[in-house]
Scaffold this active site. Sequence first.
Site, short mmCIF file in Angstrom:
data_model
loop_
_atom_site.label_atom_id
_atom_site.label_comp_id
_atom_site.label_asym_id
_atom_site.label_seq_id
_atom_site.Cartn_x
_atom_site.Cartn_y
_atom_site.Cartn_z
N CYS A 2 0.55 -1.39 0.14
CA CYS A 2 0.50 0.37 -0.05
C CYS A 2 0.24 1.34 -0.51
O CYS A 2 2.01 1.36 0.23
CB CYS A 2 -0.86 -0.12 0.87
SG CYS A 2 -1.83 -1.56 1.38
N ARG A 27 4.17 1.01 -6.72
CA ARG A 27 3.81 0.16 -6.26
C ARG A 27 2.37 -0.85 -6.11
O ARG A 27 2.24 -1.59 -6.21
CB ARG A 27 3.93 0.96 -4.26
CG ARG A 27 4.90 1.66 -3.84
CD ARG A 27 4.23 2.55 -3.43
NE ARG A 27 4.09 2.39 -2.09
CZ ARG A 27 4.93 1.97 -1.11
NH1 ARG A 27 6.12 2.67 -1.19
NH2 ARG A 27 5.31 1.09 -0.21
N TRP A 80 -2.90 -2.13 -1.49
CA TRP A 80 -2.10 -3.12 -2.13
C TRP A 80 -3.00 -4.32 -1.90
O TRP A 80 -3.03 -4.22 -0.65
CB TRP A 80 -1.02 -3.16 -2.39
CG TRP A 80 -1.21 -4.90 -2.56
CD1 TRP A 80 -0.44 -6.12 -1.98
CD2 TRP A 80 -0.25 -5.08 -4.32
NE1 TRP A 80 -0.09 -7.00 -2.64
CE2 TRP A 80 0.38 -6.69 -4.03
CE3 TRP A 80 -1.05 -4.47 -5.50
CZ2 TRP A 80 0.04 -7.17 -4.89
CZ3 TRP A 80 -0.20 -5.49 -6.55
CH2 TRP A 80 -0.44 -6.98 -5.92
N ASN A 106 -0.39 0.65 6.00
CA ASN A 106 0.47 -0.16 5.33
C ASN A 106 1.00 -1.69 6.05
O ASN A 106 1.75 -1.11 6.80
CB ASN A 106 1.35 0.64 4.66
CG ASN A 106 2.50 -0.58 3.76
OD1 ASN A 106 1.27 -1.37 3.24
ND2 ASN A 106 3.85 -0.47 3.38
N GLY A 107 0.36 -2.57 5.46
CA GLY A 107 1.56 -3.95 6.36
C GLY A 107 0.32 -4.89 7.18
O GLY A 107 -0.95 -5.02 5.93
N GLU A 486 15.93 -23.01 -11.78
CA GLU A 486 15.10 -21.23 -11.18
C GLU A 486 16.26 -20.54 -11.48
O GLU A 486 16.35 -19.24 -12.17
CB GLU A 486 14.38 -21.65 -9.81
CG GLU A 486 14.33 -19.72 -9.57
CD GLU A 486 13.56 -19.08 -10.64
OE1 GLU A 486 12.48 -20.04 -11.08
OE2 GLU A 486 13.14 -17.89 -10.14
N LYS A 490 16.11 -17.67 -14.95
CA LYS A 490 16.57 -15.89 -13.85
C LYS A 490 18.37 -15.39 -14.75
O LYS A 490 17.54 -14.83 -16.17
CB LYS A 490 17.17 -16.62 -12.83
CG LYS A 490 16.36 -16.55 -11.53
CD LYS A 490 15.56 -14.87 -11.50
CE LYS A 490 13.91 -14.99 -11.76
NZ LYS A 490 13.16 -15.88 -12.37
N GLU A 493 16.52 -14.93 -18.79
CA GLU A 493 15.23 -14.47 -19.19
C GLU A 493 15.84 -13.02 -19.13
O GLU A 493 15.65 -11.97 -19.74
CB GLU A 493 14.24 -14.49 -18.73
CG GLU A 493 14.82 -14.43 -17.03
CD GLU A 493 13.24 -14.53 -15.64
OE1 GLU A 493 11.94 -14.40 -16.77
OE2 GLU A 493 13.25 -15.05 -14.72
N HIS A 509 24.23 -38.94 -19.71
CA HIS A 509 23.23 -39.46 -20.70
C HIS A 509 23.33 -38.34 -21.78
O HIS A 509 22.13 -38.31 -22.41
CB HIS A 509 21.97 -39.82 -19.63
CG HIS A 509 21.76 -40.78 -18.88
ND1 HIS A 509 22.30 -41.85 -19.42
CD2 HIS A 509 21.88 -40.50 -17.44
CE1 HIS A 509 22.28 -42.43 -17.86
NE2 HIS A 509 21.74 -41.98 -16.63
N LYS A 608 5.22 -9.33 -17.80
CA LYS A 608 5.28 -9.90 -16.13
C LYS A 608 4.07 -10.80 -15.91
O LYS A 608 4.41 -11.25 -15.26
CB LYS A 608 5.42 -8.61 -15.00
CG LYS A 608 5.38 -9.06 -13.76
CD LYS A 608 6.68 -9.57 -13.81
CE LYS A 608 6.08 -9.73 -11.94
NZ LYS A 608 7.66 -10.84 -11.75
C1 AGP Z 1 10.00 -15.81 -13.25
O1 AGP Z 1 10.84 -14.95 -13.41
C2 AGP Z 1 9.03 -14.96 -15.12
N1 AGP Z 1 9.10 -13.06 -15.00
C3 AGP Z 1 7.85 -15.90 -15.02
O2 AGP Z 1 9.03 -17.58 -15.34
C4 AGP Z 1 7.04 -15.99 -14.99
O3 AGP Z 1 6.94 -16.95 -13.15
C5 AGP Z 1 5.88 -16.95 -15.07
O4 AGP Z 1 5.66 -16.04 -16.53
C6 AGP Z 1 4.58 -17.65 -14.09
O5 AGP Z 1 3.78 -15.90 -14.48
P1 AGP Z 1 3.04 -16.48 -12.77
O6 AGP Z 1 3.76 -17.10 -11.71
O7 AGP Z 1 2.59 -14.77 -12.27
O8 AGP Z 1 2.01 -17.53 -13.44
#
Ligand code: AGP
Length: 613
Positions: A2, A27, A80, A106-107, A486, A490, A493, A509, A608
Amino acid sequence: MCGIVGYTGVHQAAPILLEGLEKLEYRGYDSAGIAVSGTDREGNPCIEVVKAKGRLKVLCEMTDNGRSVHGCCGIGHTRWATHGEPSVANSHPHYAKNKRIAVVHNGIIENYQEIKEKLIKEGYVFTSETDTEVVAHLLDKYYTGDPVDAICRLMVRIRGSYALGILFQDRPGEIYAVRKDSPLIVGRSAEGNYIASDVPAILKQTRTVYFLKDMEIVKLTADGVAFYGLDQEELERSFEEIHWDTEAAEKGGFEHFMLKEIYEQPKAVRDTMSPRIQDGKIVLDELGLDEETIRGFARIQMVACGSAYHVCVSAKYVMEQTAGIAVDVDLASEFRYRNPVLDPHTLVIVVSQSGETADSLAALREAQKRGFLVLAIVNVVGSSIAREADSVFYTWAGPEISVATTKAYSTQLVAVYLLAMHFGRIRGVLDEAACGRMVEELQQLPQKIERILEEKERIQWFANKFSHSRDIFFIGRGLDYAASLEGSLKLKEISYIHSEAYAAGELKHGTISLIEDGILVIGIATQPELFEKMISNMVEVKSRGAYILGITSYGSYSMEDTADYTIYVPKTMECFMPSLVVVPLQLLAYYVSLGKGLDVDKPRNLAKSVTVE
Ligand code: AGP
């Protein structure tokens, strides 16, 4: 999270509040409101409150950009949602009966339920589902004419994280504020004084600020600022000048949102777990799953995309080891079309930060169409997946701006740990003592993450050595394999370097044919039973020319006999290691991308939230 703004001074407050809230829109929020101290038709002091769901422009239109709300002292808020859907009733400011007191927050008030039940018994009438409303009623209960006294009594009673802006109807022109674990700044100028959640909100009006400390109370009037401690004694505090530009201010002084969000992980993890741990026991009543239902699950089917999918891979190991229940994991884009054959007593768990990912939402609907109960682990309150799931476990990471997820991922892991322990205890697989020990260890995670963050320079130095690599491999076994997935994503991407994550036992393999002189292989070895095997795998690739970065926990110093460079993370229970290992992997990806001069927060081709197939 928030956003809070407050102003008292020589100008009309409402336009200043709206302008400040606009500066906090980055935010993320779902509703907004303002409260302004004014006078009613009879000239008596009153507080006018205007709230709206949706974008800030709705509130601006309702108030003619603030011109229709009169008064030179007020507080504003962008919400939020954490407790309670986005709605006018749930938006802030909240107030006690007859608007004697108005509050923005906020919190998270962790013990709001028990306080709310008690206040209702005492005759207080609640109009929202929020935790914040208990603050307004408690202050009303404690207020006998001395705002600081009432606030001190409030701070003794509530538990959790809070930044509060408060108006008292009979104290026109005065704003009170207090914080614990949620940021709040005080701004001072010749034309009035301010409070704000973050610098951007008041940067246009003043650069003279004070960053309020936990448990400090501040009283603002048009021409003065006073600080008090919990003992109600006045405190001497000095202001500082800040020289950030607006963009830097939105990132809290960090260069990118991603780094800011990496550093927010200790708080996000703490905010997500603390309200669910009461007296050392896990409390997940919010899921609405009774013990009989939980004992009735024969399997769990987890479904997600991207990083959320990697959480599911970790969850398979954690859930099976801790709760003794079989877990299947699938990419949402595969699950939705493969006509899955599921045990009739399967619990489907969908994991999603945004709650809007098209494939994950489609997988949820497919599961429900087949009659399965769906539990969603989601960060955005009121999102499609959250609304449509039968049961929701909200992660309280706050809004995540950077495309590459970090803090949301970490809070999803915490959600998995809590679910696994909760299920394990109810299904008789985990005894109370063992569960208690796990809870204690879980509560150490935030400070262990903080300890890793203190080592960022070592990771940055290493990243710069490899920022121009063509290929980078990640290998691990068990939970370290999930972490490798992961780490590799990271890196890919945000640095655009080709990378692959492999189950270390799989190298021979086929993939090992790709290993050549100087190629970087990142070996993750935090699982004691698999440590020696991981060392053997690292030796395999090293003997073929690879440069080895080893990631392991303090104490496993034999790693240095094989690895060319080693990053250590604090020890914790094996099942919680993913939460620590991911932090150096996030920082590595960040600094490699930074070293390449790329747009860390907005990498090419990515969004996003992937709301289309
Ligand atoms: C992760 O860094 C990416 N931005 C992407 O893989 C993301 O995790 C994926 O699109 C899933 O998004 P969501 O968690 O909002 O469903």
